[in-house]
Design an enzyme around this catalytic site. Structure first.
Site, PDB file in Angstrom:
ATOM      1  N   ASN A   7     -30.904 134.455 -55.809  1.00 43.73           N
ATOM      2  CA  ASN A   7     -31.991 135.038 -55.903  1.00 43.73           C
ATOM      3  C   ASN A   7     -32.888 134.683 -54.787  1.00 43.73           C
ATOM      4  OD1 ASN A   7     -34.504 136.415 -56.213  1.00 43.73           O
ATOM      5  ND2 ASN A   7     -34.540 135.747 -58.485  1.00 43.73           N
ATOM      6  N   ARG A  78     -29.354 139.365 -56.552  1.00 46.91           N
ATOM      7  CA  ARG A  78     -30.430 139.998 -57.214  1.00 46.91           C
ATOM      8  C   ARG A  78     -31.066 140.639 -55.877  1.00 46.91           C
ATOM      9  NH1 ARG A  78     -36.226 138.884 -58.657  1.00 46.91           N
ATOM     10  NH2 ARG A  78     -36.708 140.674 -59.810  1.00 46.91           N
ATOM     11  N   HIS A 167     -37.118 145.379 -62.936  1.00 47.05           N
ATOM     12  CA  HIS A 167     -37.015 144.704 -63.969  1.00 47.05           C
ATOM     13  C   HIS A 167     -35.575 145.296 -64.810  1.00 47.05           C
ATOM     14  CE1 HIS A 167     -41.150 142.815 -64.641  1.00 47.05           C
ATOM     15  NE2 HIS A 167     -40.502 141.822 -64.149  1.00 47.05           N
ATOM     16  N   ARG A 228     -51.651 140.832 -61.605  1.00 44.05           N
ATOM     17  CA  ARG A 228     -51.582 142.252 -61.012  1.00 44.05           C
ATOM     18  C   ARG A 228     -52.177 143.314 -61.859  1.00 44.05           C
ATOM     19  NH1 ARG A 228     -45.191 142.846 -60.485  1.00 44.05           N
ATOM     20  NH2 ARG A 228     -44.904 140.624 -59.849  1.00 44.05           N
ATOM     21  N   GLU A 370     -31.412 137.074 -66.801  1.00 42.47           N
ATOM     22  CA  GLU A 370     -31.133 137.941 -65.497  1.00 42.47           C
ATOM     23  C   GLU A 370     -29.791 137.527 -64.781  1.00 42.47           C
ATOM     24  OE1 GLU A 370     -35.377 138.099 -64.628  1.00 42.47           O
ATOM     25  OE2 GLU A 370     -34.708 140.188 -63.884  1.00 42.47           O
TER      26      GLU A 370
END
Ligand code: ADP
Length: 386
Positions: A7, A78, A167, A228, A370
């Site tokens: 990643n 990823r 996601h 956010r 993940e």
């Protein structure tokens, strides 16, 4: 099969070596401060490589030691943005790498780093198959009425402005795990999945496929997140731009200073919950705004999927914060949702049901993984020779 999962961020590189069949992690680590000079080390972390190629040398050395002579067979990456082209994981060659690079404008912080990682590995281990696993791919099944913004068509045709969703690897993995736990074939599984980490999104699953999701053109839309804002009236930005705010000012405000941080002064859910429990009114309101927003999405998606057979919580907050889960469930009484307060409090790494038998919709906690999903997808692509 042993798979190295990468990643890659602009200044960091997270890695794991997974044994796919055994489901185990053989090595893992995080290289930070890439291209930022010497970070000085500390806490056993390796720091300060000049670029992604140099970071990879550090990964290689660390893995070599941990694997003790075993070798890995493939690399799974990823990749945040797969645009409209990538609907599933793909075997990477130089054309695919260029296609990912062409998507850089859509994910300016993330895709360039993935491209650096892909190229560094192709250079170091040219024989090794590399697979790209896209965060957007699972949402390629969204119907057009869900991915369209109601703006002039040329914004879509000329600029690719539409909803993509993110996601996806997690939503896909978690929905399959949840279906298995409830003993429902995944092709018949209708559910609402709430992935609540620092970034947060909720997805409507119909017949095992994503038909709507709260993140849109970027990972900013939708839920209240750590820093956010999620949804707001876009005219606020026009108003602020007229008052002299620059694009950078707006970007920083929306992505880094909003969400729980903007409302409660802290982006970490644990701290916000503690503050609220100690009587901090701003923290309590931040939780109310965030849980209310999520409950509205769950209600909407329950309708979108034609009646969810499960509501699933995952990621840092979804898996760990019984307080936040209870706040959300309390707003879902109209759907007949009823949490079992004892089951909700239990801590476990296993997928589990936390609602009462009377609950009209079972509520589940399913830990996401993940890296595992990326390793499995990588092995599947390599084995099929796609
Ligand atoms: P990321 O999106 O960075 O992968 P995570 O999935 O790790 O994020 O989620 C991070 C969030 O999970 C933080 O808000 C953190 O406070 C929250 N979290 C982690 N553990 C707990 C806990 N025990 N109780 C409440 N919140 C928690």
């Amino acid at each position: 099969m042993l798979v190295l999962v990468i990643n890659s961020g602009s200044s960091s590189l997270k890695y794991q070596v997974r044994d796919v069949e055994a489901g185990s992690v053989l090595a893992e680590g995080l290289i930070e401060k890439i291209g930022m000079g010497n970070g000085g080390g500390g806490d056993g972390e390796i720091e300060g490589p000049r670029d992604h190629a140099e970071a990879l040398e550090l990964v290689d050395a660390a893995i070599h030691e941990a694997l003790g002579g075993q070798v890995f067979h493939a690399v799974g990456h990823r990749v945040v943005h797969g645009g409209e082209r990538f609907a599933e994981p793909v075997l990477v060659d130089s054309e695919i790498t260029r296609a990912i690079e062409r998507l850089n404008p859509l994910a300016p912080l993330h895709n360039p780093a993935a491209v650096l990682g892909l190229r560094a590995i192709a250079q170091k281990w040219p024989e090794l198959p590399q697979v790209a696993v896209f965060d957007t791919a699972f949402h390629r099944t969204l119907p057009e009425h869900a991915w369209r913004y109601a703006v002039p068509d040329e914004l879509y045709t000329n600029h690719g402005i539409r909803r993509y969703g993110f996601h996806g690897t997690s939503h896909d993995y978690v929905s399959r795990q949840a279906a298995a736990l409830l003993d429902v074939p995944v092709e018949e599984f209708d559910a609402v999945i709430a992935h609540l980490g620092n970034g947060a999104s909720v997805t409507a699953i119909r017949a095992g496929q994503s038909i709507d999701t709260s993140m849109g053109f970027t990972p900013l839309e939708g839920l209240v997140m750590g820093t956010r804002s999620g949804d707001l009236d876009p005219s606020i930005l026009v108003f602020l731009a007229r008052a002299g705010w620059s694009p950078e000012d707006l970007d920083t405000m929306l992505n880094r200073q909003s969400g729980l941080k903007g409302l409660a002064g802290n982006n970490d859910m644990r701290s916000v919950v503690e503050a609220a429990e100690a009587g901090d009114a701003k923290a309590a309101m931040a939780l109310a705004v965030a849980s209310y927003r999520l409950a509205k999405y769950i209600g909407g998606y329950h309708v979108a999927v034609g009646g969810a057979k499960a509501l699933v919580f995952t990621a840092g907050i979804g898996e760990n914060s019984h307080q936040f889960r209870a706040l959300v469930a309390d707003r879902l009484g109209a759907l007949g949702v009823e949490l079992d307060s004892v089951l909700n409090l239990e801590r476990s790494r296993d997928p589990r049901v936390i609602s009462t038998p009377r609950s009209a919709i079972p509520v589940l906690v399913v830990p996401t993984d993940e890296e595992r999903a990326i390793a499995e997808a990588t092995a599947a692509v390599v084995n099929s020779g796609r």
